[in-house]
Design a protein around this motif. Structure first.
Motif, PDB file in Angstrom:
ATOM      1  N   MET A  44      77.461 -23.659   2.160  1.00 46.25           N
ATOM      2  CA  MET A  44      78.190 -24.900   2.401  1.00 46.25           C
ATOM      3  C   MET A  44      78.583 -25.032   3.863  1.00 46.25           C
ATOM      4  O   MET A  44      78.591 -26.136   4.428  1.00 46.25           O
ATOM      5  CB  MET A  44      79.407 -24.977   1.489  1.00 46.25           C
ATOM      6  CG  MET A  44      79.046 -25.292   0.042  1.00 46.25           C
ATOM      7  SD  MET A  44      80.472 -25.540  -1.050  1.00 46.25           S
ATOM      8  CE  MET A  44      80.695 -23.873  -1.696  1.00 46.25           C
ATOM      9  N   ALA A  45      78.895 -23.900   4.507  1.00 48.06           N
ATOM     10  CA  ALA A  45      79.196 -23.945   5.941  1.00 48.06           C
ATOM     11  C   ALA A  45      77.949 -24.314   6.737  1.00 48.06           C
ATOM     12  O   ALA A  45      78.010 -25.113   7.682  1.00 48.06           O
ATOM     13  CB  ALA A  45      79.747 -22.589   6.397  1.00 48.06           C
ATOM     14  N   LEU A  46      76.798 -23.760   6.357  1.00 45.45           N
ATOM     15  CA  LEU A  46      75.549 -24.081   7.041  1.00 45.45           C
ATOM     16  C   LEU A  46      75.171 -25.548   6.858  1.00 45.45           C
ATOM     17  O   LEU A  46      74.627 -26.175   7.777  1.00 45.45           O
ATOM     18  CB  LEU A  46      74.426 -23.186   6.515  1.00 45.45           C
ATOM     19  CG  LEU A  46      74.446 -21.726   6.958  1.00 45.45           C
ATOM     20  CD1 LEU A  46      73.441 -20.917   6.155  1.00 45.45           C
ATOM     21  CD2 LEU A  46      74.154 -21.592   8.448  1.00 45.45           C
ATOM     22  N   ALA A  47      75.445 -26.097   5.679  1.00 47.48           N
ATOM     23  CA  ALA A  47      75.125 -27.506   5.428  1.00 47.48           C
ATOM     24  C   ALA A  47      75.884 -28.419   6.381  1.00 47.48           C
ATOM     25  O   ALA A  47      75.397 -29.498   6.738  1.00 47.48           O
ATOM     26  CB  ALA A  47      75.451 -27.857   3.979  1.00 47.48           C
ATOM     27  N   GLN A  48      77.071 -27.984   6.805  1.00 48.84           N
ATOM     28  CA  GLN A  48      77.841 -28.759   7.773  1.00 48.84           C
ATOM     29  C   GLN A  48      77.378 -28.481   9.204  1.00 48.84           C
ATOM     30  O   GLN A  48      77.297 -29.390  10.031  1.00 48.84           O
ATOM     31  CB  GLN A  48      79.325 -28.414   7.649  1.00 48.84           C
ATOM     32  CG  GLN A  48      79.920 -28.772   6.294  1.00 48.84           C
ATOM     33  CD  GLN A  48      81.359 -28.321   6.170  1.00 48.84           C
ATOM     34  OE1 GLN A  48      82.249 -28.818   6.869  1.00 48.84           O
ATOM     35  NE2 GLN A  48      81.604 -27.373   5.277  1.00 48.84           N
ATOM     36  N   LEU A  49      77.091 -27.210   9.495  1.00 43.21           N
ATOM     37  CA  LEU A  49      76.674 -26.838  10.846  1.00 43.21           C
ATOM     38  C   LEU A  49      75.308 -27.416  11.196  1.00 43.21           C
ATOM     39  O   LEU A  49      75.061 -27.795  12.348  1.00 43.21           O
ATOM     40  CB  LEU A  49      76.622 -25.311  10.965  1.00 43.21           C
ATOM     41  CG  LEU A  49      76.260 -24.755  12.347  1.00 43.21           C
ATOM     42  CD1 LEU A  49      77.440 -24.891  13.296  1.00 43.21           C
ATOM     43  CD2 LEU A  49      75.828 -23.294  12.237  1.00 43.21           C
ATOM     44  N   ALA A  50      74.416 -27.486  10.206  1.00 41.52           N
ATOM     45  CA  ALA A  50      73.039 -27.942  10.429  1.00 41.52           C
ATOM     46  C   ALA A  50      72.743 -29.137   9.533  1.00 41.52           C
ATOM     47  O   ALA A  50      72.007 -29.007   8.540  1.00 41.52           O
ATOM     48  CB  ALA A  50      72.063 -26.799  10.150  1.00 41.52           C
ATOM     49  N   PRO A  51      73.285 -30.306   9.838  1.00 43.31           N
ATOM     50  CA  PRO A  51      73.139 -31.470   8.947  1.00 43.31           C
ATOM     51  C   PRO A  51      71.709 -31.963   8.774  1.00 43.31           C
ATOM     52  O   PRO A  51      71.407 -32.652   7.802  1.00 43.31           O
ATOM     53  CB  PRO A  51      74.023 -32.530   9.623  1.00 43.31           C
ATOM     54  CG  PRO A  51      74.087 -32.111  11.058  1.00 43.31           C
ATOM     55  CD  PRO A  51      74.072 -30.615  11.044  1.00 43.31           C
ATOM     56  N   LYS A  52      70.806 -31.609   9.710  1.00 39.13           N
ATOM     57  CA  LYS A  52      69.417 -32.061   9.601  1.00 39.13           C
ATOM     58  C   LYS A  52      68.542 -31.052   8.858  1.00 39.13           C
ATOM     59  O   LYS A  52      67.367 -31.320   8.604  1.00 39.13           O
ATOM     60  CB  LYS A  52      68.837 -32.316  10.990  1.00 39.13           C
ATOM     61  CG  LYS A  52      69.507 -33.479  11.724  1.00 39.13           C
ATOM     62  CD  LYS A  52      68.852 -33.719  13.080  1.00 39.13           C
ATOM     63  CE  LYS A  52      69.507 -34.881  13.813  1.00 39.13           C
ATOM     64  NZ  LYS A  52      68.870 -35.127  15.133  1.00 39.13           N
ATOM     65  N   ALA A  53      69.106 -29.906   8.511  1.00 37.02           N
ATOM     66  CA  ALA A  53      68.345 -28.876   7.808  1.00 37.02           C
ATOM     67  C   ALA A  53      68.405 -29.078   6.301  1.00 37.02           C
ATOM     68  O   ALA A  53      69.322 -29.716   5.780  1.00 37.02           O
ATOM     69  CB  ALA A  53      68.881 -27.494   8.161  1.00 37.02           C
ATOM     70  N   GLN A  54      67.425 -28.525   5.612  1.00 40.02           N
ATOM     71  CA  GLN A  54      67.444 -28.435   4.158  1.00 40.02           C
ATOM     72  C   GLN A  54      67.919 -27.028   3.824  1.00 40.02           C
ATOM     73  O   GLN A  54      67.153 -26.076   3.917  1.00 40.02           O
ATOM     74  CB  GLN A  54      66.047 -28.670   3.584  1.00 40.02           C
ATOM     75  CG  GLN A  54      65.406 -29.993   3.983  1.00 40.02           C
ATOM     76  CD  GLN A  54      63.942 -30.038   3.598  1.00 40.02           C
ATOM     77  OE1 GLN A  54      63.551 -29.519   2.565  1.00 40.02           O
ATOM     78  NE2 GLN A  54      63.125 -30.638   4.444  1.00 40.02           N
ATOM     79  N   VAL A  55      69.183 -26.888   3.487  1.00 38.61           N
ATOM     80  CA  VAL A  55      69.762 -25.571   3.248  1.00 38.61           C
ATOM     81  C   VAL A  55      69.539 -25.161   1.798  1.00 38.61           C
ATOM     82  O   VAL A  55      69.878 -25.912   0.869  1.00 38.61           O
ATOM     83  CB  VAL A  55      71.270 -25.561   3.569  1.00 38.61           C
ATOM     84  CG1 VAL A  55      71.857 -24.170   3.300  1.00 38.61           C
ATOM     85  CG2 VAL A  55      71.500 -25.957   5.028  1.00 38.61           C
ATOM     86  N   ILE A  56      68.970 -23.983   1.604  1.00 44.54           N
ATOM     87  CA  ILE A  56      68.753 -23.446   0.262  1.00 44.54           C
ATOM     88  C   ILE A  56      69.447 -22.093   0.191  1.00 44.54           C
ATOM     89  O   ILE A  56      69.097 -21.158   0.914  1.00 44.54           O
ATOM     90  CB  ILE A  56      67.257 -23.282  -0.047  1.00 44.54           C
ATOM     91  CG1 ILE A  56      66.582 -24.663  -0.074  1.00 44.54           C
ATOM     92  CG2 ILE A  56      67.060 -22.558  -1.381  1.00 44.54           C
ATOM     93  CD1 ILE A  56      65.086 -24.606  -0.302  1.00 44.54           C
ATOM     94  N   GLY A  57      70.473 -21.998  -0.649  1.00 44.58           N
ATOM     95  CA  GLY A  57      71.190 -20.743  -0.838  1.00 44.58           C
ATOM     96  C   GLY A  57      70.653 -20.005  -2.050  1.00 44.58           C
ATOM     97  O   GLY A  57      70.546 -20.587  -3.133  1.00 44.58           O
ATOM     98  N   LEU A  58      70.303 -18.742  -1.889  1.00 42.84           N
ATOM     99  CA  LEU A  58      69.787 -17.919  -2.979  1.00 42.84           C
ATOM    100  C   LEU A  58      70.763 -16.785  -3.255  1.00 42.84           C
ATOM    101  O   LEU A  58      70.988 -15.929  -2.394  1.00 42.84           O
ATOM    102  CB  LEU A  58      68.414 -17.351  -2.616  1.00 42.84           C
ATOM    103  CG  LEU A  58      67.296 -18.378  -2.377  1.00 42.84           C
ATOM    104  CD1 LEU A  58      66.020 -17.682  -1.950  1.00 42.84           C
ATOM    105  CD2 LEU A  58      67.062 -19.221  -3.621  1.00 42.84           C
ATOM    106  N   GLU A  59      71.349 -16.785  -4.450  1.00 41.39           N
ATOM    107  CA  GLU A  59      72.369 -15.806  -4.817  1.00 41.39           C
ATOM    108  C   GLU A  59      71.943 -15.043  -6.060  1.00 41.39           C
ATOM    109  O   GLU A  59      71.483 -15.640  -7.035  1.00 41.39           O
ATOM    110  CB  GLU A  59      73.703 -16.522  -5.066  1.00 41.39           C
ATOM    111  CG  GLU A  59      74.822 -15.665  -5.623  1.00 41.39           C
ATOM    112  CD  GLU A  59      75.120 -14.466  -4.735  1.00 41.39           C
ATOM    113  OE1 GLU A  59      75.200 -13.345  -5.285  1.00 41.39           O
ATOM    114  OE2 GLU A  59      75.261 -14.643  -3.508  1.00 41.39           O
ATOM    115  N   ALA A  60      72.098 -13.706  -6.016  1.00 40.53           N
ATOM    116  CA  ALA A  60      71.685 -12.873  -7.143  1.00 40.53           C
ATOM    117  C   ALA A  60      72.781 -12.694  -8.187  1.00 40.53           C
ATOM    118  O   ALA A  60      72.496 -12.269  -9.303  1.00 40.53           O
ATOM    119  CB  ALA A  60      71.224 -11.505  -6.640  1.00 40.53           C
TER     120      ALA A  60
END
Length: 233
Positions: free
Chosen positions: A70-86
């Motif tokens: 969620m922090a990356l989604a704000q820092l990099a608004p033009k990116a497609q952020v995909i978080g992978l959690e085990a």
């Protein structure tokens, strides 16, 4: 979210498709997201710019309750952020809050080649194996969400999936070796391992990242909180 490169990621189970996701995100997650965003902004410029200027796929490994994603989604608004959690329990807790980020998607899974993180709890179902195609992401990021073995022992397996670079925020001694720890810390670690009945960890300084052409160390002032690292050594 742009669907252009979604086909390069197979095996992940997206959080919105899981059974019984949490109805609300734990209260502590919001403040942690704000704190992580400030920490990301304070990274050395080269690392911060790789993240903030990303306009393609940015994979975040091990975001827990989605904090770093969620922090990356704000820092990099033009990116497609995909978080992978085990850890499925943590992932379900992220669902309500993560929905407000249009450029973010979270999924349950462990990247093939990072198997030391697949069983995060002895009594939990192992995370699905996620297969990444060649150059599946522009940048791969992890805030202490990958084990030392996964980084320095298995990176050659997932390196072809990274198009541009990795930004890995990790404990210094994972790179510098166990001998770099203060003697008192080494003795404490030895005692903990003895009590736990597990071998005392030992490794030398890492000077390369297998599978990658370059290896650059950018020291920070950040202090990482230990969360199960002994299981990941």
């Amino acid at each position: 979210m742009n669907q252009g490169r979604r086909g390069a990621i197979a095996g992940v189970r997206w959080v919105e498709e899981l059974a019984d996701p949490s109805s609300e995100t734990p209260e502590y997650v919001g403040p942690q997201v704000a704190e992580r965003l400030e920490q990301l902004r304070s990274l050395p410029p080269r690392a911060r710019n790789l993240l903030s200027e990303c306009e393609g796929v940015l994979i975040d490994v091990g975001p827990g309750e989605g904090v770093s994603s969620m922090a990356l989604a704000q820092l990099a608004p033009k990116a497609q952020v995909i978080g992978l959690e085990a850890d499925l329990v943590h992932l379900k807790g992220a669902w309500p809050m993560c929905r407000k980020y249009a450029n973010l998607r979270l999924g349950w899974g462990a990247i093939d080649g990072t198997l030391s993180n697949r069983n995060v709890k002895a009594d939990a179902d192992p995370a699905p194996i996620v297969t990444l195609g060649p150059a599946a992401c522009d940048v791969l990021f992890s805030w202490a969400g990958m084990s030392r073995i996964d980084v320095y022992g298995s990176s050659a397996a997932w390196a072809p999936s990274v198009g541009r670079a990795c930004v890995l925020v990790l404990p210094e001694f994972w790179r510098a070796g166990v001998a770099s720890l203060p003697r008192a810390v080494q003795e404490a670690l030895r005692e903990v391992c003895t009590r736990a009945g597990v071998p005392e960890p030992s490794w030398d300084r890492a000077t390369t990242l297998p599978g990658f052409s370059g290896f650059e160390v950018l020291p920070t002032d950040q202090r990482l909180r230990a969360r199960g690292w002994l299981l990941w050594l």
